[in-house]
Enzyme design. Structure first.
Site, PDB file in Angstrom:
ATOM      1  N   ARG A   1       0.818  -1.226   0.000  1.00 49.46           N
ATOM      2  CA  ARG A   1       0.000   0.000   0.000  1.00 49.46           C
ATOM      3  C   ARG A   1       0.842   1.262   0.000  1.00 49.46           C
ATOM      4  O   ARG A   1       0.439   2.294  -0.518  1.00 49.46           O
ATOM      5  CB  ARG A   1      -0.947  -0.016   1.225  1.00 49.46           C
ATOM      6  CG  ARG A   1      -1.692   1.269   1.375  1.00 49.46           C
ATOM      7  CD  ARG A   1      -2.926   1.275   2.275  1.00 49.46           C
ATOM      8  NE  ARG A   1      -2.966   0.341   3.357  1.00 49.46           N
ATOM      9  CZ  ARG A   1      -2.322   0.491   4.531  1.00 49.46           C
ATOM     10  NH1 ARG A   1      -1.550   1.542   4.746  1.00 49.46           N
ATOM     11  NH2 ARG A   1      -2.450  -0.409   5.466  1.00 49.46           N
TER      12      ARG A   1
ATOM     13  N   TYR B   1     -15.118  22.037 -10.943  1.00 50.13           N
ATOM     14  CA  TYR B   1     -15.622  20.748 -11.426  1.00 50.13           C
ATOM     15  C   TYR B   1     -16.738  20.243 -10.484  1.00 50.13           C
ATOM     16  O   TYR B   1     -16.540  20.186  -9.258  1.00 50.13           O
ATOM     17  CB  TYR B   1     -14.421  19.803 -11.433  1.00 50.13           C
ATOM     18  CG  TYR B   1     -14.674  18.373 -11.819  1.00 50.13           C
ATOM     19  CD1 TYR B   1     -15.069  18.037 -13.107  1.00 50.13           C
ATOM     20  CD2 TYR B   1     -14.471  17.345 -10.897  1.00 50.13           C
ATOM     21  CE1 TYR B   1     -15.273  16.710 -13.461  1.00 50.13           C
ATOM     22  CE2 TYR B   1     -14.666  16.018 -11.248  1.00 50.13           C
ATOM     23  CZ  TYR B   1     -15.073  15.709 -12.534  1.00 50.13           C
ATOM     24  OH  TYR B   1     -15.268  14.408 -12.882  1.00 50.13           O
TER      25      TYR B   1
ATOM     26  N   ASP C   1      -6.659  22.921  -8.954  1.00 47.63           N
ATOM     27  CA  ASP C   1      -6.906  21.824  -9.892  1.00 47.63           C
ATOM     28  C   ASP C   1      -6.330  22.299 -11.225  1.00 47.63           C
ATOM     29  O   ASP C   1      -6.894  23.166 -11.890  1.00 47.63           O
ATOM     30  CB  ASP C   1      -8.410  21.539  -9.994  1.00 47.63           C
ATOM     31  CG  ASP C   1      -8.726  20.381 -10.943  1.00 47.63           C
ATOM     32  OD1 ASP C   1      -7.942  20.142 -11.880  1.00 47.63           O
ATOM     33  OD2 ASP C   1      -9.774  19.730 -10.750  1.00 47.63           O
TER      34      ASP C   1
ATOM     35  N   LYS D   1      -6.852  12.279 -17.341  1.00 49.47           N
ATOM     36  CA  LYS D   1      -6.981  13.046 -18.578  1.00 49.47           C
ATOM     37  C   LYS D   1      -5.685  12.945 -19.401  1.00 49.47           C
ATOM     38  O   LYS D   1      -5.430  11.919 -19.980  1.00 49.47           O
ATOM     39  CB  LYS D   1      -7.360  14.487 -18.247  1.00 49.47           C
ATOM     40  CG  LYS D   1      -8.545  14.593 -17.254  1.00 49.47           C
ATOM     41  CD  LYS D   1      -9.873  14.233 -17.873  1.00 49.47           C
ATOM     42  CE  LYS D   1     -11.009  13.969 -16.901  1.00 49.47           C
ATOM     43  NZ  LYS D   1     -11.327  15.008 -15.949  1.00 49.47           N
TER      44      LYS D   1
HETATM   45  C1  PLP Z   1     -12.207  14.875 -14.767  1.00 52.22           C
HETATM   46  C2  PLP Z   1     -11.847  15.961 -13.837  1.00 52.22           C
HETATM   47  C3  PLP Z   1     -11.615  15.707 -12.496  1.00 52.22           C
HETATM   48  C4  PLP Z   1     -11.838  14.358 -11.883  1.00 52.22           C
HETATM   49  O1  PLP Z   1     -10.995  13.383 -12.395  1.00 52.22           O
HETATM   50  P1  PLP Z   1     -11.427  11.839 -12.308  1.00 52.22           P
HETATM   51  O2  PLP Z   1     -10.155  11.123 -12.567  1.00 52.22           O
HETATM   52  O3  PLP Z   1     -12.476  11.653 -13.366  1.00 52.22           O
HETATM   53  O4  PLP Z   1     -11.954  11.607 -10.943  1.00 52.22           O
HETATM   54  C5  PLP Z   1     -11.225  16.746 -11.683  1.00 52.22           C
HETATM   55  N1  PLP Z   1     -11.060  17.981 -12.169  1.00 52.22           N
HETATM   56  C6  PLP Z   1     -11.274  18.276 -13.460  1.00 52.22           C
HETATM   57  C7  PLP Z   1     -11.076  19.666 -13.932  1.00 52.22           C
HETATM   58  C8  PLP Z   1     -11.692  17.278 -14.328  1.00 52.22           C
HETATM   59  O5  PLP Z   1     -11.934  17.582 -15.599  1.00 52.22           O
END
Ligand code: PLP
Length: 389
Positions: free
Chosen positions: A59, A112, A184, A209
Site C-alpha cells: 500500500r 468541477y 486543480d 486526462k
Molecule cells: C475529470 C476531472 C476531475 C476528476 O478526475 P477523475 O479522474 O475523473 O476523478 C477533476 N477535475 C477536473 C477539472 C476534471 O476535468
C-alpha cells in the site's frame, strides 16, 4: 536511479523521457517494471523491526510508484507527489490535508461539479464550511478572508466556463494571511502551467486526462511544495490511498509522450477554435489562447500553451440533438484528455455566479486526429443543426 545524474536545467520534453527510469536496478530494462506486492519479506527480525527494506508494504508503494512520483515531482517542480485513485480523490485528499473541523474553505464557483459535491456533502459533515467565490476575483479575494479561512481552492480555467484565474495575485493575498492555495491544474497540465512556481501550495491533477492520455485509466495525484509536503504525505498514508502498479505503469508510459501529445492537442484545438469563431452557428468560443477570450491576457502571461479542451456557446435556435447525433468523429461522452475528440453539453445548474449565454453551451475536446477532418465533421454537423443541410 537516473535522477541522481539529472542536470537541473533540462527541458520538460527531456525530463519526461529521462526521469523515473530505474534501468540499473531492473537488469537494464528501459521501463520500471510492475511489481505485484502486498508483503515485503525481511531476512531477519532485526531488519523487520528496523524497517530496513527500501519498500515497507504494498500500500505504501513499490518501484513503479516511486518512478512515477519522481517523474511527476520533477515536471511539477514540487517537493513531493502522492498518487490517488482518481482525480476527484486527489481533490478530496488535497482539501483533507489542509482543512480541520471549524475551518472555512474558499472554493471557486466554476469548479468541477463532483468536487463541489464533495464539499457540500462530505466536508460539511466534517465541520468545514465551503464558500463559493466569483472566478474573476484576483487579489480582492482578501475581502472574503475570515479568521478561520484555511484554504483557497482554484481551478483555472474553470470547468465548463473556462475563466482564467489570476493565481499569482490570489496566492499573494492568501499567503499574507497564512492561507493555503490549492489548484486543480488538469487543464493547464504540469507542462503548460507551472502551478508551484506561480504560488500554489498543492497542485492537483486528474491524471485520468492527459497524463494517462488514452481514455483507459482512472488516476489522480497531488504535488506539494516544501511547506505542505509532510502533511500531504501523512494524510495520504493515514487514509490509505493506493493506486495499482499497473495503473501507475500506464501513467508513466503516458508521461513519456505527454509533451508531444499536448503540442498536437494545442495546435489542433487552436485551429478548430479559430474556425469555429467564423461560423454563424457559434455565438462565442471559450478558449483562453484566442485574443477575444476574457482570460487571454493572464493566460498569455502565465501559461506556455493550452490543451484541447474548450467551451462553445451556440446560437439560441440551434438543434442540439441534430448537432450531436450527426457528428461522426466526435464521441458523445464525459472525461477528456485522451487521444480522441469528444463533445458534451455543459450544465451550469450548480453555479451561483451569473453566467450569461444566449444559446446552449457545449464542451469540445479536440483530439489528435487531423484537424481538417475534425473541422469538416463539425461543419457538416453545424449545418444540419441549423437546418441548412
Ligand atoms: C475529470 C476531472 C476531475 C476528476 O478526475 P477523475 O479522474 O475523473 O476523478 C477533476 N477535475 C477536473 C477539472 C476534471 O476535468
Amino acid at each position: 536511479m537516473s535522477s541522481s545524474k539529472r542536470p537541473p536545467d533540462l527541458k520538460d520534453e527531456t525530463r519526461s523521457i529521462h526521469t523515473g527510469r530505474g534501468g540499473a536496478d531492473h537488469f537494464g530494462v528501459v521501463n520500471t517494471p510492475v511489481y505485484r506486492a502486498s508483503t515485503i519479506l525481511h531476512p531477519t527480525l532485526e531488519s523487520l523491526e528496523a524497517n530496513a527494506m527500501p519498500f515497507s508494504y504494498g500500500r505504501r508503494g513499490t518501484p513503479i510508484h516511486r518512478s512515477l512520483e519522481e517523474t511527476i515531482t520533477a515536471l511539477e517542480g514540487g517537493a513531493r507527489t502522492v498518487l490517488c485513485n482518481s482525480g476527484l480523490n486527489a481533490s478530496a485528499l488535497a482539501i483533507m490535508s489542509v482543512c480541520n473541523a471549524g475551518d472555512h474553505l474558499l472554493m471557486v464557483d466554476s469548479v468541477y461539479g463532483p468536487t463541489r459535491n464533495f464539499c457540500d456533502r462530505m466536508l460539511k459533515r466534517f465541520g468545514v464550511e465551503t464558500e463559493y467565490f466569483d472566478p474573476s476575483l484576483k487579489g480582492d479575494i482578501a475581502e472574503l478572508f475570515r479568521p478561520n479561512t484555511k484554504a483557497v481552492y482554484c481551478e483555472s480555467p474553470g470547468s465548463l466556463t473556462f475563466e482564467i484565474q489570476d493565481i499569482p495575485a490570489i496566492a499573494a493575498a492568501a499567503h499574507s494571511k497564512n492561507i493555503s492555495v490549492l489548484l486543480d491544474n488538469t487543464w493547464g497540465t504540469p507542462i503548460f502551467f507551472k502551478a508551484i512556481q506561480h504560488g500554489v501550495d498543492l497542485s492537483i491533477q486528474a491524471a485520468t486526462k492527459y497524463i494517462c492520455g488514452h481514455a483507459d485509466v482512472m488516476l489522480g495525484y497531488v504535488t506539494a511544495n516544501h511547506s505542505h509536503a509532510k502533511r500531504l504525505s501523512e494524510t495520504h498514508g493515514d487514509a490509505g490511498f493506493y493506486v495499482s502498479g499497473d495503473d501507475a505503469f500506464l501513467a508513466l508510459r503516458g508521461i513519456r509522450t505527454l509533451p508531444v501529445r499536448l503540442a498536437r492537442h494545442y495546435e489542433n484545438a487552436l485551429r478548430v477554435a479559430q474556425w469555429l469563431q467564423t461560423q454563424s452557428a457559434i455565438e462565442k468560443v471559450l478558449y483562453p489562447p484566442l485574443p477575444s477570450d476574457s482570460g487571454h491576457a493572464i493566460w498569455a502571461r502565465d501559461f506556455t500553451g493550452a490543451c484541447g479542451l474548450m467551451g462553445v456557446e451556440l446560437q439560441a435556435d440551434i438543434n442540439l440533438s441534430a448537432l450531436f447525433n450527426s457528428l461522426k468523429l466526435f464521441g458523445i461522452g464525459y472525461s477528456w484528455g485522451g487521444f480522441e475528440s469528444l463533445i458534451v453539453p455543459a450544465h451550469l445548474e450548480q453555479r451561483n455566479t451569473p453566467f450569461s449565454s444566449k444559446g446552449p453551451l457545449i464542451r469540445l475536446h479536440i483530439g489528435l486526429e487531423d484537424s481538417s477532418d475534425l473541422i469538416n465533421d463539425l461543419d457538416m454537423a453545424l449545418k444540419s443543426a441549423m437546418g441548412t443541410l
